[in-house]
Design a protein around this motif. Structure first.
Motif, PDB file in Angstrom:
ATOM      1  N   ASP A   1       0.816  -1.210   0.000  1.00  0.00           N
ATOM      2  CA  ASP A   1       0.000   0.000   0.000  1.00  0.00           C
ATOM      3  C   ASP A   1       0.854   1.268   0.000  1.00  0.00           C
ATOM      4  OD1 ASP A   1      -2.284  -1.530  -0.015  1.00  0.00           O
ATOM      5  OD2 ASP A   1      -2.595  -1.423   2.155  1.00  0.00           O
TER       6      ASP A   1
ATOM      7  N   ALA B   1      -7.731   0.206  -3.550  1.00  0.00           N
ATOM      8  CA  ALA B   1      -7.329   0.878  -2.319  1.00  0.00           C
ATOM      9  C   ALA B   1      -6.389   0.063  -1.445  1.00  0.00           C
ATOM     10  CB  ALA B   1      -8.564   1.280  -1.513  1.00  0.00           C
ATOM     11  N   THR B   2      -6.485  -1.271  -1.489  1.00  0.00           N
ATOM     12  CA  THR B   2      -5.665  -2.106  -0.596  1.00  0.00           C
ATOM     13  C   THR B   2      -4.937  -3.183  -1.396  1.00  0.00           C
ATOM     14  OG1 THR B   2      -7.405  -3.742  -0.169  1.00  0.00           O
ATOM     15  CG2 THR B   2      -7.357  -1.778   1.249  1.00  0.00           C
TER      16      THR B   2
ATOM     17  N   ASP C   1      -9.004   5.424  -5.928  1.00  0.00           N
ATOM     18  CA  ASP C   1     -10.393   5.066  -5.660  1.00  0.00           C
ATOM     19  C   ASP C   1     -10.465   3.693  -5.000  1.00  0.00           C
ATOM     20  OD1 ASP C   1     -10.404   2.999  -7.712  1.00  0.00           O
ATOM     21  OD2 ASP C   1     -10.553   4.616  -9.182  1.00  0.00           O
ATOM     22  N   GLU C   2     -11.667   3.263  -4.672  1.00  0.00           N
ATOM     23  CA  GLU C   2     -11.857   2.044  -3.878  1.00  0.00           C
ATOM     24  C   GLU C   2     -11.477   0.775  -4.616  1.00  0.00           C
ATOM     25  OE1 GLU C   2     -15.833   2.020  -2.485  1.00  0.00           O
ATOM     26  OE2 GLU C   2     -15.563   3.737  -1.132  1.00  0.00           O
TER      27      GLU C   2
ATOM     28  N   ASN D   1       0.302   3.957  -2.950  1.00  0.00           N
ATOM     29  CA  ASN D   1      -0.147   5.320  -2.647  1.00  0.00           C
ATOM     30  C   ASN D   1       0.876   6.350  -3.108  1.00  0.00           C
ATOM     31  OD1 ASN D   1      -2.545   4.410  -1.497  1.00  0.00           O
ATOM     32  ND2 ASN D   1      -1.636   4.224   0.544  1.00  0.00           N
TER      33      ASN D   1
END
Length: 386
Positions: free
Chosen positions: A253, A273-274, A269-270, A257
């Motif tokens: 992550d 995200a992970t 966005d979702e 990011n």
């Protein structure tokens, strides 16, 4: 050359050939062991399989047999067997790569050798372990790669079944033989007990492949096939840049990011995200990143990824490794003077603060040390009938 390293004082009788066993014992020699390479009159076949500065001194042979003393014994004769038995008396390790039936027929199975030297560590390097039905089958790197599933995994990745471009089975099995032998020596140091060790290429590579690929198949009932999806995603390959290629793994992550903040804020966005979400659609992620990577040059990406602390590297060829600034800075390569001229070898990749290893010396011509070893045993060539 003077011996140095943590194995100084250990004597190894080496009856291995090709790459698996010789790679194991080459590392032992670099770490200080006195490795005595026993070859038949025709020599190890690896002497003749690639280019070299002299007949019987191919590059592959030179690299995995450096620093060993070379003797010739015809083990089909009583004289050759007698000398080998005397040598076994002085050894800490006996290692071979013959099939079980062949070494036993010669009179040098474990029971025979342990009767001479009960404290010896005896290592068998096989294609297939003796407890299975494949025990008498011949094995080479290509066939073991096939049997352990490597070409099948390559087919999922590239669309075509292929071997990988290195003799992986030989080398992984050689490293396994090394650590297994070292563990047995450690036990002997604590207890005085010798023992027999068996390392097979197939079992080793099956275990190696299933480290990550066992995955869902490990469970009862299975939760999925034996495959680690990320490694076989079709878009998992070096990214094409504006002027070449680059390898990069925007993985956890923190990496992700940092990348989207610097390069693609629209991906915040979702969907991605992970790490768990990205892992479920990893090929889509690879495809999206690939489109972006083509917008800059390789050097531009290398500079940016260094700033973002994202793992990345340019694509090198094996030739380029000899001039790699990091490898040269850490002193990986050593130049060894030989009767055929200087040879620049990749040296010891590990570092020890008190007992560092080093390339143990040049690779010897076939049988070059036979007389010297005989003298150490108190024997004479003519008296032995050699």
């Amino acid at each position: 050359m003077p011996r140095s390293g943590p194995l100084t004082g250990v004597r190894v009788v080496d009856l291995t050939a090709m790459v698996m066993g010789p790679y194991c014992t080459q590392i032992m020699a670099d770490m200080g062991a006195d490795v005595i390479k026993v070859e038949p009159p025709a020599g190890d076949n690896t002497r003749y399989i690639s280019v070299g500065p002299a007949p019987g001194m191919s590059g592959v042979y030179i690299n995995v047999n450096r620093g060993k003393r070379a003797i010739v014994l015809d083990l089909r004769t009583d004289a050759g067997k007698t000398v080998l038995r005397r040598l076994i008396e002085t050894a800490d390790v006996f290692i071979h790569s013959m099939r079980a039936k062949a070494v036993t027929k010669l009179g040098f199975g474990y029971d025979d050798v342990a009767a001479i030297n009960p404290s010896i560590v005896y290592t068998n390097c096989y294609g297939y372990g003796r407890r299975g039905p494949g025990r008498d089958r011949p094995a080479y790197d290509d066939t073991i790669q096939a049997e352990c599933g490597l070409p099948a995994v390559q087919e999922q990745l590239t669309g075509e079944a292929n071997y990988v471009g290195t003799i992986m089975a030989d080398k992984v099995a050689g490293l396994t033989a090394l650590y297994a032998t070292m563990m047995a020596l450690f036990h002997r140091e604590r207890t005085g007990e010798g023992q027999e060790v068996e390392v097979s290429m197939f079992e080793t590579m099956a275990s190696f492949m299933l480290v990550e690929h066992a995955n869902g198949a490990m469970f009862d009932p299975p939760l999925g096939p034996a495959v680690y999806p990320r490694t076989v995603a079709p878009n998992r390959k070096p990214y094409r840049t504006k002027d070449g290629h680059i390898a990069a793994l925007i993985y956890n992550d923190k990496h992700w990011n940092a990348f989207i903040a610097a390069v693609q804020p629209a991906w915040a966005d979702e969907r991605f995200a992970t790490l768990e979400l990205r892992a479920r659609q990893i090929d889509t992620v690879y495809s999206l990143v690939a489109q972006t990577m083509s917008e800059r040059t390789t050097d531009e990406w290398i500079t940016l990824f260094a700033e973002l602390e994202i793992p990345a590297a340019p694509l090198n060829t094996p030739d380029a490794l000899f001039d790699h600034p990091h490898l040269n800075a850490v002193g990986l390569f050593e130049t060894v003077d030989t009767p055929h001229g200087p040879v620049r070898m990749p040296g010891v990749p590990t570092w020890f603060s008190r007992t560092p290893g080093r390339i143990a010396g040049p690779t010897r011509e076939l049988g070059a040390d036979t007389d010297e070893v005989l003298r150490e045993l108190g024997l004479d060539r003519d008296a032995c009938g050699l």
